[in-house]
Design an enzyme around this catalytic site. Structure first.
Site, mmCIF file in Angstrom:
data_model
loop_
_atom_site.group_PDB
_atom_site.id
_atom_site.type_symbol
_atom_site.label_atom_id
_atom_site.label_comp_id
_atom_site.label_asym_id
_atom_site.label_seq_id
_atom_site.Cartn_x
_atom_site.Cartn_y
_atom_site.Cartn_z
ATOM 1 C CB SER A 261 -0.863 0.031 1.252
ATOM 2 O OG SER A 261 -0.069 0.326 2.387
ATOM 3 C CG ASP A 262 1.360 5.885 -1.276
ATOM 4 O OD1 ASP A 262 2.269 6.029 -0.428
ATOM 5 O OD2 ASP A 262 1.201 6.684 -2.219
ATOM 6 C CD1 TRP A 263 4.868 5.436 4.901
ATOM 7 C CD2 TRP A 263 4.684 4.204 3.049
ATOM 8 N NE1 TRP A 263 5.961 4.595 4.833
ATOM 9 C CE2 TRP A 263 5.874 3.837 3.716
ATOM 10 C CE3 TRP A 263 4.348 3.533 1.872
ATOM 11 C CZ2 TRP A 263 6.730 2.846 3.241
ATOM 12 C CZ3 TRP A 263 5.206 2.545 1.397
ATOM 13 C CH2 TRP A 263 6.371 2.213 2.068
#
Ligand SMILES: *[C@@H]1O[C@H](CO)[C@@H](O)[C@H](O)[C@H]1NC(C)=O
Ligand SMILES: *[C@@H]1O[C@H](CO)[C@@H](O)[C@H](O)[C@H]1NC(C)=O
Ligand SMILES: *[C@@H]1O[C@H](CO)[C@@H](O)[C@H](O)[C@H]1NC(C)=O
Ligand SMILES: *[C@@H]1O[C@H](CO)[C@@H](O)[C@H](O)[C@H]1NC(C)=O
Ligand SMILES: *[C@@H]1O[C@H](CO)[C@@H](O)[C@H](O)[C@H]1NC(C)=O
Ligand SMILES: *[C@@H]1O[C@H](CO)[C@@H](O)[C@H](O)[C@H]1NC(C)=O
Ligand SMILES: *[C@@H]1O[C@H](CO)[C@@H](O)[C@H](O)[C@H]1NC(C)=O
Ligand SMILES: *[C@@H]1O[C@H](CO)[C@@H](O)[C@H](O)[C@H]1NC(C)=O
Ligand SMILES: *[C@@H]1O[C@H](CO)[C@@H](O)[C@H](O)[C@H]1NC(C)=O
Ligand SMILES: *[C@@H]1O[C@H](CO)[C@@H](O)[C@H](O)[C@H]1NC(C)=O
Ligand SMILES: *[C@@H]1O[C@H](CO)[C@@H](O)[C@H](O)[C@H]1NC(C)=O
Ligand SMILES: *[C@@H]1O[C@H](CO)[C@@H](O)[C@H](O)[C@H]1NC(C)=O
Length: 819
Positions: free
Chosen positions: A306-308
């Site tokens: 995932s992106d952060w």
């Protein structure tokens, strides 16, 4: 060209696994923070035929196809030794020294994984190099440069102990010129971006570091990229969801997914799912996007992270194909970070009670560990340099739960001799947009003025690059921010060069003063031979731009300088597109766009200005006459307060960037692919290298999917060649380009010209060379939404070769498949 949803549904709506009630319930929107209870159903938003994302389960398993078999078997042996708790935490980031960390398991001699930004440098890294930015590298149209840059960047990362570089960036692609982070990526064109992705990934992974193709997918604006939460209640009250990029199936394939196909084909280790929703469903829990497009159609063998803070569920994300949540042990709500994760202990519990199968968990870890073994990261990999920890803003030292083993020296100097390469790259990526009255190159000028607040050194601190007033802009902020160990600025570099010629140099770096006072009362009363004006335009992750002009009253600065100086040369350091009204000023004789060119920016521009390097770079986007000429506006300023009201309709479909301007015959100031040189080039005789294959099939032969998709799509079906020549008086690199115009039988909405080939060739004055363009099946196909495959249309193709998207010198018309 809308995808028929009923058909897609019939093809792809496989039975959802029995997961209890988690996946398909209406979302309890009032309390999104509870583990596994907030789940957005895949098909909440059915506002149009393309605002709809069908459910596709189960998540395909890695099978090692395409050369990953041995690594996968090593990974399997590793996974067999893990407890399910260890597995759950490996899929969950933990606080630690790097931007993202996978926990070490000393029992198995596994020292964890260190995931680091970013695309231009080691984020904030000490004693490391600052390379040219992505947009600069793209402007070079130079495969070798792209590979070499990535390889050197990865060498530095490796020496500092990073296992994974969070890049390169295939999206944002630049649907809108206002996007704040297009400079981190490459070009507003899928073909060029695809080549850049491929070369960059090969360069990084050949150095032994995993690349990460981000952001998957259709992530085209910063505005409302994340949901908004109420400021009270510990940030768990959900107000409005992140923006949904709503796009049709053909646009998905031909524009946004295209560069990611190149990335997967280059065997990229991981992909990052993006913040935005895609057709209504969060990209990190969108089973159509992850399970179908990425893991099935493209045959992706790595892991999806995932992106952060882009994870919004546990089970739903896992079943939809996400393999790792980052930063994991922390969960982000808007700007707030709280402890706890949808994965972690929650995942162990879900395994124990049977909600998530061990099979799926094993596949997640297998995918995570296969690239590690593929690149030999299990053998003598450098430890993490302790100096990266305190510089890491994502998890402060007091939050680290694991004892990280910092062996080896700290503050390692990893720069090597990379500055030589960076200087060359800086000039190879400088685009010469205007050059009249013999303005450039400079020839021993007697008297020059250097003006503008972008010309000088960083005098306002350089720790965190911000939108500071004074100093040259060679990198930008946020996750792409770099730390310069030195920065060659234009004032210093040009002054040093000028001293050799005995040139008188006057400098005026205060934009306000230039505009208010004017140069006539500042400079000596003599017409300068040249006035070099340095201007900048800041943009960074987290915010979109609100205007396209250069910053700090730049247009007025140019006018003020040009009023005094009839040989005004403008240089821009910018993240992307700027309008340039001053290009019409009779006294503005030259314009150069250098973008963010890294630590050697001053020396690199000096090399071009003085003709030590003949410019060859080309614009990777369109510079229009007016801001209002651009299409595809961002979605901003949504006034209604419904949870899912942020909808961005990609109604322009394939008409992204130059495709739009060409389709509507809109005049532009500088077109895509345009860029001048100190010499001139000719191109003629575009012809088939071998006989055109009249009998190839319209659809590719079905073959087992390999990373990148059906291998038939990557086979060369037709090779063209043309003769290029240097018709001027200086040696230089020509960049011949090939565009295709599809037959009229192709479905409506097909852009008139699309880039499908380019080369970069060195030519001495008078020299001629033959260049060839290999066309792969994908290059001459469109995405047929009914067949769900790439189809070569019948009828006459027009292949157009030349030196920009509007400068064709030779055309070849032919058919490729029998009617
Ligand atoms: C999702 O769409 C499918 C097919 O259109 C339908 O069968 C299913 O009931 C929908 N699910 C929800 C939760 O609306
Ligand atoms: C730390 O490194 C030392 C020396 O390389 C090694 O002996 C030890 O096992 C490592 N410990 C962990 C927790 O990785
Ligand atoms: C926020 O969290 C704190 C500590 O966990 C708690 O004491 C407080 O009641 C919470 N506030 C709200 C409004 O939920
Ligand atoms: C491997 O998996 C992909 C889907 O991810 C599939 O299309 C392909 O046929 C499989 N290859 C083999 C050799 O099983
Ligand atoms: C489970 O997830 C929720 C939501 O993020 C979080 O509040 C909670 O702390 C998590 N539990 C654990 C044990 O991490
Ligand atoms: C299993 O555990 C997960 C995670 O805590 C929870 O969300 C889910 O409701 C549980 N399911 C069952 C059937 O107990
Ligand atoms: C720049 O010039 C303006 C106008 O003369 C002045 O007010 C300002 O203080 C100057 N800035 C610096 C940093 O000297
Ligand atoms: C161009 O420069 C000359 C002086 O060299 C000046 O007289 C003229 O006004 C300038 N033109 C503009 C548009 O500034
Ligand atoms: C600028 O003006 C001077 C005369 O003042 C002239 O000699 C020179 O050629 C002009 N330069 C350009 C680039 O027009
Ligand atoms: C949303 O807008 C409606 C109509 O303007 C209003 O009645 C309602 O109170 C608003 N809801 C919230 C949560 O602000
Ligand atoms: C097309 O023609 C060539 C030459 O005649 C032949 O070698 C090739 O097998 C044919 N391809 C197909 C798909 O029929
Ligand atoms: C090729 O086709 C284009 C578009 O129909 C036409 O304008 C052009 O004249 C043709 N060129 C040649 C060389 O036949």
């Amino acid at each position: 060209m809308l995808s028929p949803p009923s058909l897609l549904g019939a093809l792809l709506l496989l039975a959802a696994p029995s997961l209890g009630s988690d996946v398909c319930q209406a979302p309890p929107i009032d309390h999104p923070g509870t583990a596994f209870s907030y789940v957005q159903p895949e098909n909440t938003t059915i506002l149009s035929t393309y605002g709809h994302s069908p459910a596709v389960y189960p998540s395909p398993k890695i099978n090692g196809t395409g050369g990953w078999e041995t690594a996968m078997h090593k990974a399997k042996q590793f996974v067999n030794k893990l407890t399910s708790e260890e597995k759950a935490w490996m899929a969950t980031g933990v606080p630690g020294p790097c931007v993202g960390n996978v926990l070490p398991i000393p029992r198995l001699n596994f020292s964890g994984l260190c995931l680091q930004n970013g695309p231009q440098c080691i984020e904030e890294g000490s004693y490391s190099s600052v390379f040219v930015s992505g947009v600069s590298a793209a402007a070079s149209w130079d495969r070798k440069l792209l590979y070499e840059r990535a390889n050197a960047l990865a060498e530095e990362h490796k020496a500092k102990g990073s296992h994974v570089i969070l890049g390169p960036i295939g999206g944002p692609l630049g649907r809108s010129p206002y996007n704040g982070r297009t400079w981190e990526g490459f070009a507003a064109d899928p073909y060029l971006t695809g080549v850049c992705m491929e070369e960059t990934i090969l360069g990084m992974q050949d150095a032994g570091v995993q690349a990460n193709a981000k952001h998957f997918i259709a992530y085209e604006q910063e505005t409302q990229r994340n949901p908004t939460y109420a400021p009270d209640a510990n940030a768990t009250t959900y107000i409005q969801d992140s923006v949904s990029s709503n796009l049709d199936d053909r646009t998905m394939h031909e524009i946004y997914m295209w560069p990611f196909a190149n990335a997967v084909r280059a065997r990229v280790g991981s992909a990052m799912c993006s913040y935005n929703r895609v057709n209504g469903s969060h990209s990190c829990q969108n089973s159509y996007v992850l399970n179908h497009l990425l893991k099935t159609e493209l045959g992706f063998q790595g892991y999806v992270m995932s992106d952060w803070g882009a994870t919004h569920s546990g089970v739903a994300s896992i079943e939809s194909g996400m393999d790792m949540t980052m930063p994991g042990g922390f969960t982000v709500y808007g700007e707030l970070w709280t402890e706890g994760s949808f994965f972690g202990k929650n995942l162990t519990e879900a395994i124990n009670n049977g909600t998530v199968s061990t099979d799926r968990l094993d596949d997640m870890i297998l995918r995570i560990m296969t690239p590690y073994f593929l690149l030999g990261q299990d053998k003598n990999y450098p430890s993490v340099d302790a100096s990266v920890g305190p510089l890491n803003v994502d998890s402060p030292v007091d939050t680290w739960q694991y004892k990280w083993n910092f062996t080896g020296p700290t503050n390692r100097d990893v720069r090597g001799n990379h500055s030589i390469m960076i200087r060359e790259h800086g000039s190879a990526s400088t685009v010469l947009l205007k050059n009249e009255k013999n303005a450039l190159p400079l020839r021993k000028p007697r008297n020059i003025i250097i003006a503008g607040n972008d010309a000088g050194p960083l005098t306002q601190g350089q720790d965190t690059l911000g939108d500071f007033e004074y100093g040259v802009l060679a990198n930008s902020g946020s996750s792409g921010a770099c730390r310069f160990s030195y920065l060659s600025n234009p004032l210093e570099a040009i002054s040093a060069r000028a001293r050799k010629d005995g040139t008188l140099v006057q400098s005026y770096l205060n934009n306000t003063q230039i505009v208010e006072t004017g140069l006539s009362s500042l400079a000596i009363p003599q017409q300068p031979d040249a006035c070099l004006v340095f201007l900048k335009s800041y943009s960074a992750e987290g915010e979109d731009r609100s205007f396209l002009e250069l910053d700090w009253n730049a247009n007025a600065v140019v006018e003020a300088v040009a009023k005094f100086c009839n040989n005004t040369i403008v240089v821009t350091n910018s993240g992307g597109i700027n309008t340039m009204p001053f290009a019409d000023n009779e006294n503005v004789t030259a314009i150069l766009a250098q973008h963010y060119a890294g630590e050697e920016t001053g020396n690199a521009i000096t090399d071009v200005l003085y003709g030590d390097v003949n410019p060859s770079a080309k614009l990777p986007y369109v510079i229009a006459y007016n801001e209002s000429d651009y299409n595809a506006p961002l979605t901003t300023d949504v006034k209604t307060n419904g949870t899912w009201d942020w909808q961005s309709w990609f109604d322009e479909e394939l008409e992204v960037g130059y495709r739009y301007f060409d389709a509507h015959n809109i005049p532009v100031r500088y077109e895509f692919g345009y860029g001048l040189s100190y010499t001139t080039y000719g191109l003629k005789s575009l012809k088939a290298k071998t006989m055109a294959p009249k009998n190839i099939t319209a659809l590719p032969k079905k073959q087992p999917v390999q990373p990148g998709g059906n291998p038939a799509l990557w086979e060369t079906v037709y090779t063209l060649e043309a003769e290029v020549s240097n018709t001027g008086h200086v040696s230089g690199y020509a960049i011949p380009q090939l565009y295709v115009e599809f037959p009229s039988s192709t479905p409506a909405g097909t852009p008139p010209s699309q880039l499908r080939g380019f080369d970069k060739v060195w030519l001495r004055p008078g020299q001629k060379k033959t260049v060839s363009f290999d066309l792969m099946r994908r290059d001459v196909s469109y995405w047929d939404v009914v067949a769900q495959d790439w189809r070569i249309p019948t009828g006459k193709f027009s292949f157009k070769a030349g030196f920009s998207s509007r400068d064709f010198r030779s055309t070849l018309n032919t058919t490729l498949v029998a009617a």
